[in-house]
Design a protein around this motif. Sequence first.
Motif, mmCIF file in Angstrom:
data_model
loop_
_atom_site.group_PDB
_atom_site.id
_atom_site.type_symbol
_atom_site.label_atom_id
_atom_site.label_comp_id
_atom_site.label_asym_id
_atom_site.label_seq_id
_atom_site.Cartn_x
_atom_site.Cartn_y
_atom_site.Cartn_z
ATOM 1 N N ASP A 99 0.845 -1.188 0.000
ATOM 2 C CA ASP A 99 0.000 0.000 0.000
ATOM 3 C C ASP A 99 0.885 1.244 0.000
ATOM 4 O OD1 ASP A 99 -2.881 -1.066 0.613
ATOM 5 O OD2 ASP A 99 -1.507 -2.241 1.836
ATOM 6 N N GLN A 128 -2.824 -12.537 1.647
ATOM 7 C CA GLN A 128 -3.508 -13.616 2.369
ATOM 8 C C GLN A 128 -2.539 -14.788 2.602
ATOM 9 O OE1 GLN A 128 -5.423 -11.673 -0.009
ATOM 10 N NE2 GLN A 128 -6.003 -10.781 1.973
ATOM 11 N N ARG A 140 -9.409 -2.472 -11.470
ATOM 12 C CA ARG A 140 -8.718 -2.770 -10.205
ATOM 13 C C ARG A 140 -9.383 -3.932 -9.485
ATOM 14 N NH1 ARG A 140 -10.770 1.821 -5.882
ATOM 15 N NH2 ARG A 140 -12.981 1.435 -6.088
ATOM 16 N N GLU A 141 -8.610 -4.546 -8.590
ATOM 17 C CA GLU A 141 -9.147 -5.542 -7.656
ATOM 18 C C GLU A 141 -8.721 -5.149 -6.250
ATOM 19 O OE1 GLU A 141 -8.182 -9.574 -8.637
ATOM 20 O OE2 GLU A 141 -9.066 -9.411 -10.634
ATOM 21 N N PRO A 142 -9.553 -5.330 -5.246
ATOM 22 C CA PRO A 142 -10.945 -5.700 -5.411
ATOM 23 C C PRO A 142 -11.732 -4.564 -6.061
ATOM 24 C CG PRO A 142 -10.510 -5.137 -3.111
ATOM 25 C CD PRO A 142 -9.197 -5.113 -3.822
ATOM 26 N N LEU A 195 -12.784 -4.424 2.641
ATOM 27 C CA LEU A 195 -11.897 -3.343 3.113
ATOM 28 C C LEU A 195 -12.479 -2.549 4.270
ATOM 29 C CD1 LEU A 195 -10.362 -1.868 -0.164
ATOM 30 C CD2 LEU A 195 -9.500 -3.665 1.329
ATOM 31 N N SER A 237 -3.181 -11.474 -3.599
ATOM 32 C CA SER A 237 -3.743 -12.478 -2.684
ATOM 33 C C SER A 237 -2.636 -13.371 -2.124
ATOM 34 C CB SER A 237 -4.777 -13.362 -3.394
ATOM 35 O OG SER A 237 -6.024 -12.733 -3.428
ATOM 36 N N ARG A 265 -3.598 -4.414 -9.069
ATOM 37 C CA ARG A 265 -3.639 -5.644 -8.267
ATOM 38 C C ARG A 265 -4.329 -6.813 -8.954
ATOM 39 N NH1 ARG A 265 -1.618 -4.772 -3.393
ATOM 40 N NH2 ARG A 265 -1.789 -2.744 -2.386
ATOM 41 N N TYR A 266 -3.753 -8.010 -8.725
ATOM 42 C CA TYR A 266 -4.348 -9.266 -9.206
ATOM 43 C C TYR A 266 -3.931 -10.374 -8.242
ATOM 44 C CZ TYR A 266 -5.811 -12.907 -12.498
ATOM 45 O OH TYR A 266 -6.403 -13.995 -13.080
ATOM 46 N N ARG A 273 -12.305 -11.743 -7.929
ATOM 47 C CA ARG A 273 -11.393 -11.971 -9.067
ATOM 48 C C ARG A 273 -12.061 -12.838 -10.134
ATOM 49 N NH1 ARG A 273 -6.838 -13.128 -6.146
ATOM 50 N NH2 ARG A 273 -6.805 -10.849 -6.118
HETATM 51 P P1 TYD Z 1 -5.936 -0.942 -3.075
HETATM 52 O O1 TYD Z 1 -7.061 -0.880 -4.063
HETATM 53 O O2 TYD Z 1 -4.560 -0.906 -3.603
HETATM 54 O O3 TYD Z 1 -6.185 0.159 -1.962
HETATM 55 P P2 TYD Z 1 -6.278 1.748 -2.148
HETATM 56 O O4 TYD Z 1 -7.091 2.012 -3.381
HETATM 57 O O5 TYD Z 1 -6.938 2.155 -0.872
HETATM 58 O O6 TYD Z 1 -4.863 2.187 -2.290
HETATM 59 O O7 TYD Z 1 -6.052 -2.321 -2.287
HETATM 60 C C1 TYD Z 1 -6.941 -2.587 -1.326
HETATM 61 C C2 TYD Z 1 -6.358 -3.486 -0.250
HETATM 62 O O8 TYD Z 1 -6.701 -4.847 -0.493
HETATM 63 C C3 TYD Z 1 -4.845 -3.442 -0.141
HETATM 64 O O9 TYD Z 1 -4.518 -3.194 1.217
HETATM 65 C C4 TYD Z 1 -4.391 -4.827 -0.494
HETATM 66 C C5 TYD Z 1 -5.595 -5.679 -0.247
HETATM 67 N N1 TYD Z 1 -5.698 -6.882 -1.100
HETATM 68 C C6 TYD Z 1 -5.529 -8.144 -0.540
HETATM 69 O O10 TYD Z 1 -5.284 -8.269 0.665
HETATM 70 N N2 TYD Z 1 -5.677 -9.250 -1.336
HETATM 71 C C7 TYD Z 1 -5.988 -9.164 -2.647
HETATM 72 O O11 TYD Z 1 -6.124 -10.197 -3.347
HETATM 73 C C8 TYD Z 1 -6.158 -7.841 -3.233
HETATM 74 C C9 TYD Z 1 -6.508 -7.695 -4.671
HETATM 75 C C10 TYD Z 1 -6.000 -6.737 -2.412
#
Ligand code: TYD
Length: 210
Positions: free
Chosen positions: A17, A109, A43-45, A59, A105, A100-101, A78
């Motif tokens: 982050d 995770q 983006r994901e999620p 989140l 995870s 992110r993809y 996803r």
């Molecule tokens: P992100 O969109 O990068 O946050 P922001 O837009 O606030 O900068 O990501 C959201 C959060 O989700 C980030 O802390 C990472 C987490 N995340 C996981 O833990 N696992 C996953 O598979 C994904 C895609 C994100």
Amino acid sequence: MDPAARRAPWITFEGGDGVGKTTQARLLEEWLAARGRAVVRTREPGGTEVGERIRELVLHHRGDIAPRAEALLYAADRAHHVATRVLPALARGEVVLQDRYLDSSVAYQGAGRVLGMGEVRDLSLWATGGALPDLTVLLDLDPAAARRRLDADDKPFDRLEAEAAEFHGRVREAFLELAAAEADRFLVVDASEDPERIAERIRARVAPLV
Ligand code: TYD
């Protein structure tokens, strides 16, 4: 989907982050658009209506979510995103730039929550039918420096951002391990550099793909 049915490159941005993924995706989108390429930024999620609802839950839910449930929520997001948004765009010949993809995870995770990197990767691959991007840009930054950037932003932390420094240290190491294991798919860049220099390095790697 048969990889031959993908008529444009699929590029994902990964990293902890606060490393600047969104800025780099935006700069690359501008460059591609100036070259006349159709681009989908996603983006994901999130990235779909269903995904945005999962994003809100995963989140911003107040209280605990069991680690395996969290991993399944990201995997569900996803599965839907890849099937309904990413693969159709690639089949139309649109470049997909994605914040992110599955590597997220595996890092968050798998390593952060200690569920196991291999198991979480297998879960994501099952969810997506094995779809992998053509290029993954890993923006690597010391979590303490990333934290200072987030603090300066003044936005409230989400559930993952609020995790302890050790968690973010494990996430960073996991990303670097993934990049070393799949050196052909990854471009690792030092995210402490000037954003325009980083963008140049990314463009140099993307140019032969587009
Ligand atoms: P992100 O969109 O990068 O946050 P922001 O837009 O606030 O900068 O990501 C959201 C959060 O989700 C980030 O802390 C990472 C987490 N995340 C996981 O833990 N696992 C996953 O598979 C994904 C895609 C994100």
